[in-house]
Motif scaffolding. Structure first.
Motif, PDB file in Angstrom:
ATOM      1  N   ASN A   1      -9.817   7.292  -8.087  1.00 12.65           N
ATOM      2  CA  ASN A   1      -9.460   5.871  -8.000  1.00 12.65           C
ATOM      3  C   ASN A   1     -10.059   5.330  -6.711  1.00 12.65           C
ATOM      4  OD1 ASN A   1      -8.358   3.331  -8.032  1.00 12.65           O
ATOM      5  ND2 ASN A   1      -6.256   4.024  -8.487  1.00 12.65           N
ATOM      6  N   ARG A   2     -11.169   4.653  -6.832  1.00 12.54           N
ATOM      7  CA  ARG A   2     -11.881   4.166  -5.654  1.00 12.54           C
ATOM      8  C   ARG A   2     -11.053   3.131  -4.873  1.00 12.54           C
ATOM      9  NH1 ARG A   2     -15.811   6.953  -3.747  1.00 12.54           N
ATOM     10  NH2 ARG A   2     -16.842   5.048  -2.963  1.00 12.54           N
ATOM     11  N   ARG A   3     -10.305   2.314  -5.581  1.00  7.26           N
ATOM     12  CA  ARG A   3      -9.508   1.290  -4.899  1.00  7.26           C
ATOM     13  C   ARG A   3      -8.425   1.926  -4.041  1.00  7.26           C
ATOM     14  NH1 ARG A   3      -6.711  -3.884  -7.931  1.00  7.26           N
ATOM     15  NH2 ARG A   3      -5.907  -4.927  -6.028  1.00  7.26           N
ATOM     16  N   HIS A   4      -7.784   2.966  -4.594  1.00  8.09           N
ATOM     17  CA  HIS A   4      -6.746   3.648  -3.823  1.00  8.09           C
ATOM     18  C   HIS A   4      -7.345   4.349  -2.606  1.00  8.09           C
ATOM     19  CE1 HIS A   4      -3.022   5.772  -3.022  1.00  8.09           C
ATOM     20  NE2 HIS A   4      -3.685   6.928  -3.062  1.00  8.09           N
ATOM     21  N   GLN A   5      -8.533   4.917  -2.761  1.00  6.24           N
ATOM     22  CA  GLN A   5      -9.178   5.578  -1.624  1.00  6.24           C
ATOM     23  C   GLN A   5      -9.500   4.587  -0.518  1.00  6.24           C
ATOM     24  OE1 GLN A   5     -12.550   7.717  -3.078  1.00  6.24           O
ATOM     25  NE2 GLN A   5     -11.326   9.228  -4.219  1.00  6.24           N
ATOM     26  N   TRP A   6     -10.014   3.431  -0.885  1.00  6.15           N
ATOM     27  CA  TRP A   6     -10.339   2.433   0.141  1.00  6.15           C
ATOM     28  C   TRP A   6      -9.078   1.922   0.826  1.00  6.15           C
ATOM     29  CZ3 TRP A   6     -14.790   1.450   2.359  1.00  6.15           C
ATOM     30  CH2 TRP A   6     -15.967   1.778   1.702  1.00  6.15           C
ATOM     31  N   ASN A   7      -8.011   1.743   0.096  1.00  9.25           N
ATOM     32  CA  ASN A   7      -6.760   1.305   0.704  1.00  9.25           C
ATOM     33  C   ASN A   7      -6.230   2.320   1.700  1.00  9.25           C
ATOM     34  OD1 ASN A   7      -6.795  -1.065  -0.779  1.00  9.25           O
ATOM     35  ND2 ASN A   7      -5.558  -0.210  -2.453  1.00  9.25           N
ATOM     36  N   MET A   8      -6.345   3.594   1.346  1.00  6.09           N
ATOM     37  CA  MET A   8      -5.891   4.636   2.259  1.00  6.09           C
ATOM     38  C   MET A   8      -6.752   4.691   3.503  1.00  6.09           C
ATOM     39  SD  MET A   8      -3.188   5.885   0.914  1.00  6.09           S
ATOM     40  CE  MET A   8      -3.029   7.311   1.977  1.00  6.09           C
ATOM     41  N   MET A   9      -8.068   4.499   3.325  1.00  4.24           N
ATOM     42  CA  MET A   9      -8.950   4.485   4.486  1.00  4.24           C
ATOM     43  C   MET A   9      -8.640   3.307   5.402  1.00  4.24           C
ATOM     44  SD  MET A   9     -12.560   5.556   2.690  1.00  4.24           S
ATOM     45  CE  MET A   9     -13.448   5.244   4.225  1.00  4.24           C
ATOM     46  N   VAL A  10      -8.377   2.126   4.855  1.00  3.47           N
ATOM     47  CA  VAL A  10      -8.053   0.942   5.661  1.00  3.47           C
ATOM     48  C   VAL A  10      -6.737   1.145   6.392  1.00  3.47           C
ATOM     49  CG1 VAL A  10      -7.441  -1.487   5.531  1.00  3.47           C
ATOM     50  CG2 VAL A  10      -9.410  -0.612   4.247  1.00  3.47           C
ATOM     51  N   LEU A  11      -5.751   1.740   5.696  1.00  3.90           N
ATOM     52  CA  LEU A  11      -4.460   1.982   6.323  1.00  3.90           C
ATOM     53  C   LEU A  11      -4.589   2.985   7.467  1.00  3.90           C
ATOM     54  CD1 LEU A  11      -1.410   1.479   6.296  1.00  3.90           C
ATOM     55  CD2 LEU A  11      -1.196   3.358   4.636  1.00  3.90           C
ATOM     56  N   ASP A  12      -5.445   3.976   7.274  1.00  2.00           N
ATOM     57  CA  ASP A  12      -5.658   4.962   8.334  1.00  2.00           C
ATOM     58  C   ASP A  12      -6.319   4.330   9.543  1.00  2.00           C
ATOM     59  OD1 ASP A  12      -5.709   7.351   9.648  1.00  2.00           O
ATOM     60  OD2 ASP A  12      -7.593   8.001   8.727  1.00  2.00           O
TER      61      ASP A  12
ATOM     62  N   SER B   1     -14.354  -5.288   3.930  1.00  4.17           N
ATOM     63  CA  SER B   1     -14.455  -4.386   2.772  1.00  4.17           C
ATOM     64  C   SER B   1     -13.152  -4.370   1.989  1.00  4.17           C
ATOM     65  CB  SER B   1     -14.811  -2.976   3.235  1.00  4.17           C
ATOM     66  OG  SER B   1     -13.824  -2.460   4.091  1.00  4.17           O
ATOM     67  N   HIS B   2     -12.020  -4.501   2.669  1.00  3.23           N
ATOM     68  CA  HIS B   2     -10.741  -4.520   1.980  1.00  3.23           C
ATOM     69  C   HIS B   2     -10.588  -5.787   1.128  1.00  3.23           C
ATOM     70  CE1 HIS B   2      -6.549  -3.748   1.189  1.00  3.23           C
ATOM     71  NE2 HIS B   2      -6.233  -4.960   1.686  1.00  3.23           N
ATOM     72  N   SER B   3     -11.052  -6.915   1.661  1.00  2.00           N
ATOM     73  CA  SER B   3     -10.980  -8.169   0.896  1.00  2.00           C
ATOM     74  C   SER B   3     -11.931  -8.150  -0.288  1.00  2.00           C
ATOM     75  CB  SER B   3     -11.303  -9.343   1.815  1.00  2.00           C
ATOM     76  OG  SER B   3     -12.617  -9.200   2.348  1.00  2.00           O
ATOM     77  N   SER B   4     -13.082  -7.475  -0.133  1.00  2.00           N
ATOM     78  CA  SER B   4     -14.036  -7.406  -1.252  1.00  2.00           C
ATOM     79  C   SER B   4     -13.487  -6.522  -2.369  1.00  2.00           C
ATOM     80  CB  SER B   4     -15.388  -6.864  -0.758  1.00  2.00           C
ATOM     81  OG  SER B   4     -15.228  -5.560  -0.264  1.00  2.00           O
ATOM     82  N   VAL B   5     -12.725  -5.497  -1.994  1.00  2.00           N
ATOM     83  CA  VAL B   5     -12.151  -4.617  -3.036  1.00  2.00           C
ATOM     84  C   VAL B   5     -11.099  -5.353  -3.822  1.00  2.00           C
ATOM     85  CG1 VAL B   5     -10.797  -2.540  -3.411  1.00  2.00           C
ATOM     86  CG2 VAL B   5     -12.734  -2.502  -1.818  1.00  2.00           C
ATOM     87  N   HIS B   6     -10.228  -6.144  -3.137  1.00  2.00           N
ATOM     88  CA  HIS B   6      -9.210  -6.880  -3.841  1.00  2.00           C
ATOM     89  C   HIS B   6      -9.800  -8.069  -4.594  1.00  2.00           C
ATOM     90  CE1 HIS B   6      -5.680  -4.738  -2.450  1.00  2.00           C
ATOM     91  NE2 HIS B   6      -6.310  -4.622  -1.272  1.00  2.00           N
TER      92      HIS B   6
END
Length: 236
Positions: free
Chosen positions: A202-213, A231-236
């Motif tokens: 799940n690429r979206r979940h991976q990016w969210n975890m990276m942003v949170l980290d 990058s977080h805004s582009s994913v959403h």
């Protein structure tokens, strides 16, 4: 013990028993020696004829084999010269459907037998003394073994080879059984329950975890934080 294939007779030319009533013993011995020499030359010529006969037979066999090989080479050369890669096309399916080349290997059997022994050996065998009549004692034996086999046994080496092969096969069978017993038993039903299924990416979940980290790290630079937010805004 080596076996003489050919022998020339007589070997002792002057050994002879003189008959009684000979007036000149020297003349009798001389004539006997001359006759023995002639007999020896005759035996030598006979053995020489046998040697050249075997050489002729082997040369003829070699010629036939060489001729057969030459014919195969000529046929192959003709086929190769007739091929044209620009005209003839062979598909990959045709190549896979063709059977692989397999040479014909002929194994020689019964190399030493009465049917193919040389003439010189056959003459020596026929001129030798016959074995004694021990077969008449076989009916008195309790182990049902032929009495002649204690004197001569033509099948001795074959029986010895057969026993050795049977023993080797029995040892191989025991080794396989021992290896099968030592091999650990694997329960397939239990192994199927333990299998873990890999989760889908799940690429979206991976990016969210990276942003949170990255947000939890205080050492993150403002420029890098701006790129992560973008990058977080582009994913959403």
């Amino acid at each position: 013990m080596p076996l003489g294939k050919r022998s020339v007779h007589p070997r002792h030319l002057c050994r002879a028993v003189l008959p009684d009533g000979i007036s000149s013993e020297l003349e009798c011995v001389t004539n006997t020696t001359f006759s023995a020499i002639i007999h020896q030359l005759s035996s030598l010529s006979k053995q020489a004829e046998d040697v050249f006969g075997e050489l002729f037979s082997e040369a003829a066999t070699f010629y036939l084999r060489a001729k057969s090989l030459q014919d195969r080479i000529n046929l192959l050369t003709f086929k190769v010269t007739q091929l044209d890669s620009s005209i003839e096309e062979v598909s990959l399916q045709d190549i896979n459907m063709r059977k692989a080349f397999r040479s014909v290997t002929l194994h020689d059997q019964q190399v030493v037998s009465k049917s193919n022994i040389p003439n010189s050996v056959a003459e020596m065998y026929n001129s030798s003394d016959k074995p004694p009549s021990l077969n008449i004692l076989s009916e008195y034996r309790d182990d049902h073994i032929e009495a002649m086999k204690f004197y001569t046994d033509p099948s001795y080496y074959f029986d010895l080879w057969m026993k050795k092969r049977l023993q080797e096969m029995e040892n191989m069978r025991k080794e396989r059984g021992r290896a099968r017993e030592q091999k650990p038993y694997v329960d397939r039903t239990m192994s199927q329950d333990v299998i873990k299924v890999r989760k889908a990416h799940n690429r979206r979940h991976q990016w969210n975890m990276m942003v949170l980290d990255k947000e939890l790290r205080p050492s993150c630079s403002p420029h890098h934080q701006t790129r992560l937010n973008h990058s977080h805004s582009s994913v959403h």
